[in-house]
Write a protein that holds these residues in place. Structure first.
Motif, PDB file in Angstrom:
ATOM      1  N   LYS A 445      -8.646   8.500  56.954  1.00 15.79           N
ATOM      2  CA  LYS A 445      -9.144   9.852  56.669  1.00 15.79           C
ATOM      3  C   LYS A 445      -8.747  10.812  57.794  1.00 15.79           C
ATOM      4  O   LYS A 445      -8.364  11.957  57.547  1.00 15.79           O
ATOM      5  CB  LYS A 445     -10.657   9.824  56.525  1.00 15.79           C
ATOM      6  N   VAL A 446      -8.829  10.313  59.028  1.00 19.44           N
ATOM      7  CA  VAL A 446      -8.441  11.143  60.177  1.00 19.44           C
ATOM      8  C   VAL A 446      -6.939  11.364  60.178  1.00 19.44           C
ATOM      9  O   VAL A 446      -6.460  12.478  60.448  1.00 19.44           O
ATOM     10  CB  VAL A 446      -8.896  10.488  61.497  1.00 19.44           C
ATOM     11  N   ASN A 447      -6.181  10.309  59.886  1.00 20.82           N
ATOM     12  CA  ASN A 447      -4.717  10.449  59.848  1.00 20.82           C
ATOM     13  C   ASN A 447      -4.287  11.497  58.835  1.00 20.82           C
ATOM     14  O   ASN A 447      -3.402  12.328  59.111  1.00 20.82           O
ATOM     15  CB  ASN A 447      -4.066   9.105  59.503  1.00 20.82           C
ATOM     16  N   TYR A 448      -4.912  11.478  57.664  1.00 21.40           N
ATOM     17  CA  TYR A 448      -4.559  12.450  56.630  1.00 21.40           C
ATOM     18  C   TYR A 448      -4.925  13.863  57.079  1.00 21.40           C
ATOM     19  O   TYR A 448      -4.136  14.809  56.938  1.00 21.40           O
ATOM     20  CB  TYR A 448      -5.275  12.113  55.324  1.00 21.40           C
ATOM     21  N   SER A 449      -6.118  13.999  57.624  1.00 21.46           N
ATOM     22  CA  SER A 449      -6.565  15.314  58.091  1.00 21.46           C
ATOM     23  C   SER A 449      -5.683  15.821  59.225  1.00 21.46           C
ATOM     24  O   SER A 449      -5.367  17.014  59.290  1.00 21.46           O
ATOM     25  CB  SER A 449      -8.021  15.227  58.561  1.00 21.46           C
ATOM     26  N   ALA A 450      -5.267  14.915  60.112  1.00 25.91           N
ATOM     27  CA  ALA A 450      -4.398  15.294  61.226  1.00 25.91           C
ATOM     28  C   ALA A 450      -3.036  15.766  60.718  1.00 25.91           C
ATOM     29  O   ALA A 450      -2.485  16.759  61.204  1.00 25.91           O
ATOM     30  CB  ALA A 450      -4.229  14.129  62.187  1.00 25.91           C
ATOM     31  N   SER A 451      -2.501  15.063  59.735  1.00 24.45           N
ATOM     32  CA  SER A 451      -1.204  15.468  59.174  1.00 24.45           C
ATOM     33  C   SER A 451      -1.286  16.856  58.574  1.00 24.45           C
ATOM     34  O   SER A 451      -0.404  17.702  58.793  1.00 24.45           O
ATOM     35  CB  SER A 451      -0.758  14.456  58.101  1.00 24.45           C
ATOM     36  N   GLN A 452      -2.361  17.111  57.846  1.00 20.47           N
ATOM     37  CA  GLN A 452      -2.545  18.427  57.242  1.00 20.47           C
ATOM     38  C   GLN A 452      -2.706  19.510  58.316  1.00 20.47           C
ATOM     39  O   GLN A 452      -2.125  20.595  58.211  1.00 20.47           O
ATOM     40  CB  GLN A 452      -3.786  18.413  56.334  1.00 20.47           C
ATOM     41  N   TYR A 453      -3.475  19.208  59.335  1.00 21.60           N
ATOM     42  CA  TYR A 453      -3.744  20.187  60.382  1.00 21.60           C
ATOM     43  C   TYR A 453      -2.484  20.541  61.162  1.00 21.60           C
ATOM     44  O   TYR A 453      -2.176  21.721  61.376  1.00 21.60           O
ATOM     45  CB  TYR A 453      -4.811  19.640  61.337  1.00 21.60           C
ATOM     46  N   PHE A 454      -1.746  19.522  61.592  1.00 20.50           N
ATOM     47  CA  PHE A 454      -0.560  19.782  62.409  1.00 20.50           C
ATOM     48  C   PHE A 454       0.567  20.425  61.593  1.00 20.50           C
ATOM     49  O   PHE A 454       1.296  21.271  62.108  1.00 20.50           O
ATOM     50  CB  PHE A 454      -0.073  18.479  63.054  1.00 20.50           C
ATOM     51  N   GLU A 455       0.702  20.050  60.347  1.00 19.35           N
ATOM     52  CA  GLU A 455       1.731  20.660  59.510  1.00 19.35           C
ATOM     53  C   GLU A 455       1.392  22.126  59.229  1.00 19.35           C
ATOM     54  O   GLU A 455       2.277  22.989  59.238  1.00 19.35           O
ATOM     55  CB  GLU A 455       1.870  19.884  58.200  1.00 19.35           C
ATOM     56  N   HIS A 456       0.116  22.406  59.010  1.00 16.34           N
ATOM     57  CA  HIS A 456      -0.304  23.775  58.708  1.00 16.34           C
ATOM     58  C   HIS A 456      -0.169  24.687  59.934  1.00 16.34           C
ATOM     59  O   HIS A 456       0.116  25.883  59.803  1.00 16.34           O
ATOM     60  CB  HIS A 456      -1.762  23.775  58.226  1.00 16.34           C
ATOM     61  N   ASN A 457      -0.377  24.119  61.109  1.00 19.59           N
ATOM     62  CA  ASN A 457      -0.359  24.914  62.343  1.00 19.59           C
ATOM     63  C   ASN A 457       0.888  24.671  63.177  1.00 19.59           C
ATOM     64  O   ASN A 457       0.904  24.947  64.373  1.00 19.59           O
ATOM     65  CB  ASN A 457      -1.596  24.589  63.187  1.00 19.59           C
ATOM     66  N   GLN A 458       1.945  24.186  62.563  1.00 15.11           N
ATOM     67  CA  GLN A 458       3.135  23.798  63.301  1.00 15.11           C
ATOM     68  C   GLN A 458       3.700  24.901  64.199  1.00 15.11           C
ATOM     69  O   GLN A 458       4.098  24.656  65.315  1.00 15.11           O
ATOM     70  CB  GLN A 458       4.216  23.334  62.318  1.00 15.11           C
ATOM     71  N   LYS A 459       3.658  26.127  63.704  1.00 13.24           N
ATOM     72  CA  LYS A 459       4.254  27.223  64.467  1.00 13.24           C
ATOM     73  C   LYS A 459       3.455  27.536  65.742  1.00 13.24           C
ATOM     74  O   LYS A 459       3.979  28.174  66.655  1.00 13.24           O
ATOM     75  CB  LYS A 459       4.335  28.475  63.588  1.00 13.24           C
ATOM     76  N   LYS A 460       2.203  27.110  65.798  1.00  8.09           N
ATOM     77  CA  LYS A 460       1.363  27.405  66.957  1.00  8.09           C
ATOM     78  C   LYS A 460       1.629  26.443  68.116  1.00  8.09           C
ATOM     79  O   LYS A 460       1.187  26.693  69.241  1.00  8.09           O
ATOM     80  CB  LYS A 460      -0.118  27.330  66.592  1.00  8.09           C
ATOM     81  N   PHE A 461       2.297  25.340  67.818  1.00 11.29           N
ATOM     82  CA  PHE A 461       2.468  24.294  68.830  1.00 11.29           C
ATOM     83  C   PHE A 461       3.879  24.290  69.358  1.00 11.29           C
ATOM     84  O   PHE A 461       4.833  24.661  68.689  1.00 11.29           O
ATOM     85  CB  PHE A 461       2.157  22.920  68.253  1.00 11.29           C
ATOM     86  N   THR A 462       4.000  23.837  70.562  1.00 12.20           N
ATOM     87  CA  THR A 462       5.325  23.551  71.110  1.00 12.20           C
ATOM     88  C   THR A 462       5.636  22.124  70.793  1.00 12.20           C
ATOM     89  O   THR A 462       4.792  21.237  70.919  1.00 12.20           O
ATOM     90  CB  THR A 462       5.333  23.749  72.628  1.00 12.20           C
ATOM     91  N   GLY A 463       6.820  21.873  70.362  1.00  8.76           N
ATOM     92  CA  GLY A 463       7.190  20.522  69.977  1.00  8.76           C
ATOM     93  C   GLY A 463       7.207  20.402  68.486  1.00  8.76           C
ATOM     94  O   GLY A 463       6.525  21.111  67.748  1.00  8.76           O
ATOM     95  N   LYS A 464       7.988  19.482  68.001  1.00  9.00           N
ATOM     96  CA  LYS A 464       8.170  19.262  66.568  1.00  9.00           C
ATOM     97  C   LYS A 464       7.168  18.248  66.055  1.00  9.00           C
ATOM     98  O   LYS A 464       6.914  17.233  66.684  1.00  9.00           O
ATOM     99  CB  LYS A 464       9.583  18.766  66.286  1.00  9.00           C
ATOM    100  N   VAL A 465       6.572  18.519  64.915  1.00  3.41           N
ATOM    101  CA  VAL A 465       5.668  17.564  64.293  1.00  3.41           C
ATOM    102  C   VAL A 465       6.493  16.616  63.451  1.00  3.41           C
ATOM    103  O   VAL A 465       7.251  17.016  62.577  1.00  3.41           O
ATOM    104  CB  VAL A 465       4.641  18.302  63.383  1.00  3.41           C
TER     105      VAL A 465
END
Length: 466
Positions: A445-465
């Motif tokens: 459940k956490v893995n799925y939520s993490a994937s959704q979170y990082f993909e949705h906020n990709q532009k806010k982070f440095t580094g490639k998801v």
């Protein structure tokens, strides 16, 4: 054999049993599994964790009771202080320098473990008997798993009520106050030590009662102000000691690494004792996988579980990899652990500081840091305990729990350290079982939520998801 000796022996045997190989595999092996299945995301996004801690993404309208920084400060106030000072001293005196290596191992995997447990504490928050939204392992189990797992929720709450007693903190705080002030200045001796300890216990109890009257909001504000300042102060002190004995630093690191796999530094050369001591004290230090940290992180104001999971990853880095390592180096480079002759706990650390700052100033400087953090731990543990008590019995009898808690602060001031230490360490092991089992069952459940979170906020982070 006296009654106290019998109780102490029984609790020591209990600790040896519960901290056996199965639990070590559950904590360390489970943490390694979470590290791998997370694809090391908690380690790769530490900068985002810091941004969250700074309040960059805070929304006061989100559900919860405290900010990200206050949640982390509260969690750290429950681990920093005596767990990192007295706890490290106990680890070295019991398991030798090699125990520190295994504390490091627990800290490294703890980053991943805390990411999952804190994320779940937000993801599966539930309402208590007063209709307030709460987080923690017992709510994760109740809200996230089927009814057949409910006994694990009760097991955690019961173990937490016993493991989160304030007695260890009050015992070690009073011991340091006696060492730093009372004995050197002639205020305490063998004839009046009990009365002195009892008086200090009463003072601590009254002060704790004043703070806990303000519940989590007052505790969080207190922790947010105290914890960062005391960490900086303590690190400054340890750097001075380490710099004074800088020539011994390489040898200290070598002893940590070599003894981790030999056990030669302890009686009988029992390697298993070294590993068990290091992992148990590491768990006591950062509480990853134990579940107590989830009680604090579950109160954070956020709608994004992954955000609180990322904030929680900073905990083991600060309290174990940084603070505990500094404490260990101070004890090892000064050589006091080899001359302890039965001295352990916070008094051993105080002796190490005395080597540089003098027998009068050393314990006083340590006291300046220990006293506020030990006090903040006591009031934080009260908050944790109220959540567990209310989960089991509702809010009707909560005043009686608070009164009992205050009384135990006084009892701890005059009680035996061995009995207190063994009871707490044993209960920490019991708490780890429902926490780790529920975390492993719900990790997808956490893995799925993490994937959704990082993909949705990709532009806010440095580094490639990935």
């Amino acid at each position: 054999m006296s009654l106290l000796s019998s109780i102490d022996a029984a609790l020591a045997a209990f600790v040896t049993f519960v901290w056996g190989t199965p639990l070590l595999i559950l904590l360390v092996g489970g943490g390694l599994f979470l590290l791998i299945t997370s694809r090391a995301r908690p380690y790769r996004y530490l900068q985002h964790s810091i941004d969250l801690l700074r309040g960059k993404y805070d929304n006061p309208d989100d559900p919860g009771q405290v900010s990200h920084s206050q949640a982390l400060s509260t969690a750290l106030s429950g681990t920093l202080g005596l767990g990192n000072i007295a706890g490290v001293a106990i680890a070295i005196s019991t398991g030798g320098p090699g125990a520190i290596f295994w504390m490091w191992v627990t800290a490294i995997v703890a980053v991943a473990t805390k990411f999952y447990t804190a994320s779940l504490s937000i993801m599966y928050r539930g309402y208590d008997s007063n209709g307030e939204l709460q987080g923690g392992p017992m709510y994760v189990i109740r809200e996230g798993l089927s009814k057949k797992w409910r006994p694990l929720a009760s097991l955690f709450a019961i173990a937490a009520l016993l493991g989160l007693l304030p007695s260890f903190q009050s015992n070690q705080t009073v011991q340091l106050l006696r060492t730093a002030f009372a004995e050197p200045w002639g205020w305490a001796n063998e004839d009046n030590s009990f009365l002195f300890d009892l008086s200090l216990g009463l003072v601590l109890a009254v002060a704790a009662g004043v703070v806990i009257a303000g519940r989590i909001q007052r505790i969080a504000k207190f922790a947010e102000k105290i914890v960062p300042a005391m960490v900086v102060f303590y690190l400054a002190l340890t750097f001075i000691v380490i710099a004074y004995f800088w020539q011994q630093v390489p040898a200290a690191f070598m002893s940590i690494i070599s003894d981790a796999f030999s056990g030669e530094a302890i009686a009988g050369g029992a390697l298993g004792t070294v590993i068990a001591t290091g992992i148990s004290r590491g768990a006591f230090s950062n509480e990853a996988g134990i579940g107590t940290e989830s009680l604090a992180h579950g109160a954070a104001k956020t709608r994004e579980p992954i955000r609180e999971g990322l904030v929680a990853t900073l905990g083991p880095i600060v309290d174990t990899l940084i603070v505990c390592t500094c404490t260990a180096l101070v004890i090892l480079v000064t050589g006091v652990w080899q001359e302890a002759d039965g001295i352990k706990g916070v008094s051993l650390t105080a002796n190490a500081f005395s080597n540089v700052f003098g027998e009068s100033l050393g314990p006083i400087l340590l006291l300046i840091m220990v006293l506020p953090l030990a006090f903040s731990t006591m009031v934080t543990f009260w908050y944790y305990g109220t959540k567990c008590f209310a989960f089991l019995f509702g809010h009707k009898w909560l005043k009686f729990y608070s009164l009992s808690y205050i009384i135990l602060i006084i009892v701890g001031a005059v009680a035996s350290l061995d009995i207190i230490n063994n009871l707490i360490i044993g209960m920490y092991a019991i708490m780890a079982i429902p926490t780790m089992v529920s975390t492993l069952l719900l990790h997808k459940k956490v893995n799925y939520s993490a994937s959704q979170y990082f993909e949705h906020n990709q532009k806010k982070f440095t580094g490639k998801v990935n």
